[in-house]
Scaffold this active site. Structure first.
Site, PDB file in Angstrom:
ATOM      1  N   GLY A 183       0.900  -1.176  -0.169  1.00 14.61           N
ATOM      2  CA  GLY A 183      -0.098  -0.001  -0.013  1.00 14.61           C
ATOM      3  C   GLY A 183       0.908   1.159  -0.082  1.00 14.61           C
ATOM      4  N   GLY A 214       0.292   5.536   0.448  1.00 11.10           N
ATOM      5  CA  GLY A 214      -0.707   6.731   0.791  1.00 11.10           C
ATOM      6  C   GLY A 214       0.016   8.171   1.014  1.00 11.10           C
ATOM      7  CG  PHE A 267       0.273  10.805   6.410  1.00  9.79           C
ATOM      8  CD1 PHE A 267       0.884  12.139   6.842  1.00  9.79           C
ATOM      9  CD2 PHE A 267      -1.077  10.963   6.623  1.00  9.79           C
ATOM     10  CE1 PHE A 267       0.177  13.120   7.057  1.00  9.79           C
ATOM     11  CE2 PHE A 267      -1.874  11.874   6.994  1.00  9.79           C
ATOM     12  CZ  PHE A 267      -1.199  13.089   7.511  1.00  9.79           C
ATOM     13  N   GLY A 268       3.004   7.976   3.745  1.00  5.38           N
ATOM     14  CA  GLY A 268       3.806   6.884   3.642  1.00  5.38           C
ATOM     15  C   GLY A 268       3.538   5.533   2.902  1.00  5.38           C
ATOM     16  CB  THR A 327       1.473  -0.202   3.890  1.00  4.99           C
ATOM     17  OG1 THR A 327       0.936   1.104   4.663  1.00  4.99           O
ATOM     18  CG2 THR A 327       1.139  -1.338   4.798  1.00  4.99           C
ATOM     19  CE  LYS A 332      -0.768   1.224   8.633  1.00  6.44           C
ATOM     20  NZ  LYS A 332      -1.785   2.016   9.213  1.00  6.44           N
ATOM     21  CG  ASP A 348     -10.180   6.380   5.558  1.00  4.72           C
ATOM     22  OD1 ASP A 348     -10.911   6.432   4.674  1.00  4.72           O
ATOM     23  OD2 ASP A 348      -9.078   5.893   5.448  1.00  4.72           O
TER      24      ASP A 348
END
Length: 437
Positions: free
Chosen positions: A41, A43, A45-46, A48, A65, A163
């Site tokens: 993953g 996103g 912010f960072g 995964t 993460k 979320d």
């Protein structure tokens, strides 16, 4: 498959692009124990990763993460770091729930932050929807029964997830339980009704109106859960399920299977734009859902009526009442709190999952050719057995009637003779003379 970008080892973690995002790879174990397997993953912010913890006696998978550094933008970096520390603290507190990933480790390495979580081996509801199609009413009711106690659990601890969506709900392979993941957008608040103006976080399709204005409340999670339900029912984007000109939901026009009016009413209240018209708590939704279950005589629902709350709350008692693979939530009137109980351990009851039998989709009927043939054979055998039982009953009845008639015909002369004697009309034959000696 191992995730690898550059053979320079751990120093490659410091390499980044213009935005401060790592452009190279992780090839050596982090902290000399976490071996990266693959990126799963990415996103705002960072990133995964799926990794293996090599320090454990039995190597187990975990989720790592990695936080973006946002070099050159101090405000963004400070926000990202604050978000990371917030998620660490929240997961440390909330991870004790069996339907929330447990925090395993958190560390800083070469000016980058890492968070290690429990790996949930399963399938997201978004993937499930794509593979199996739209949910039916039973599937939605099960979803609400399983997730509402989780939301009440985090709301009791003053945390708003912010979320909720199908991609953040995983059905665990081992037991079919739904797990709520990704608390990166979660927010801790001071009071239940306090509104906070904050940066917009969440997925636009599932975000409550007040959350889009940066003022999320606990009921915002309930709104997102309602949107999740109608998306699973229709397999359409939530944007396509609302009439923008009238600002009203039109999801009923697109459901693929009938939905009962009571459940539709619950969903409509979850989807109310105005906070005052929406459910104020997950417990309130559970109350209405429980009444719906009782009125429909649904004995397999996870919320079951128990004779005594005080007795049920004793350790180990409720597990004796729960069906296999079901958790439960019990309301305690004295403390005004909901208590969560996990499903009974199958190992303790001697039950095991049989090969080919999935616990992930109890709300779906198996429509494979093998299952249909098996169902047809079972139905045919049942009909044959029922026919034999009816034939046996009829044969026994006919035999009883014939036996009764035979007995009546056999004793008829005796009955006639007896009747004549009692009436005094019987005379001795003329050939017999009686003499007194």
């Amino acid at each position: 498959m191992h995730y690898s970008l550059k053979p320079d080892g751990i120093d490659s973690l410091n390499s980044s692009d213009a935005d401060g995002r790592p452009s190279d790879s992780i090839t050596h174990p982090l902290q000399q124990r976490y071996q990266i397997i693959a990126q799963i993953g990415q996103g705002g912010f960072g990133r995964t990763f799926l990794a293996t913890d090599t320090a454990q006696p039995v190597q187990t998978n975990c989720v790592i993460k990695q936080l973006y550094r946002h070099e050159g933008n101090t405000s963004h970096r400070e926000a990202a770091i604050a978000q990371f520390h917030q998620e660490v603290l929240q997961l440390a507190e909330l991870g004790g729930h069996s339907q929330i990933p447990q925090l395993l480790d958190a560390f800083e390495l070469d000016e980058q932050f890492y968070l290690v979580e429990e790996w949930v081996d399963g399938q997201t509801l978004e993937q499930e929807l794509a593979e199996f199609g739209a949910f039916d009413e039973d599937g939605i009711r099960q979803l609400l029964h399983e997730l509402l106690p989780v939301l009440q659990y985090i709301h009791d601890r003053r945390v708003i997830h912010r979320d909720i969506k199908p991609a953040n709900i995983i059905r665990r392979h081992c037991d079919g339980t739904l797990v709520l993941v990704d608390f990166g957008a979660a927010k801790q608040v001071g009071s239940p009704n306090q509104l906070h103006t904050e940066t917009l976080i969440g997925s636009a399709e599932y975000t409550a109106p007040e959350q889009t204005r940066g003022k999320a409340v606990f009921a915002s999670d309930l709104y997102s859960l309602g949107v999740t339900c109608i998306h699973l029912l229709t397999q359409l984007s939530p944007f396509d399920l609302i009439d923008s000109s009238e600002n009203v939901w039109i999801w009923r026009d697109y459901v693929t299977q009938p939905i009962s009016p009571p459940l539709a009413k619950i969903l409509d209240r979850l989807l109310a734009s105005a906070i005052k018209r929406r459910y104020s708590s997950a417990a309130a939704v559970l109350d209405d859902l429980c009444l719906l279950s009782v009125n429909n005589n649904a004995p397999n629902d996870p919320l079951l009526p128990y004779p005594s709350v005080s007795a049920v709350l004793q350790p180990g008692v409720i597990q004796q009442w729960l069906p296999p693979d079901y958790a439960a939530t019990v309301f305690e009137p004295d403390t005004q709190r909901w208590h969560y109980f996990s499903a009974p351990d199958q190992a303790s009851t001697g039950e095991r999952s049989t090969p080919g039998k999935s616990h992930r989709f109890p709300h779906r009927r198996d429509r494979s050719p093998e299952a249909m043939v098996s169902h047809l054979e079972s139905a045919t055998a049942s009909n044959i057995e029922l026919g034999w039982r009816i034939f046996t009953v009829l044969l026994f009845s006919a035999t009883s009637i014939v036996a009764s008639l035979t007995v009546m015909l056999a004793i008829e002369p005796y009955l006639v003779s007896k009747s004549s004697t009692m009436s005094g009309q019987t005379a001795l034959p003329a050939s017999i003379n009686l003499e007194h000696k």
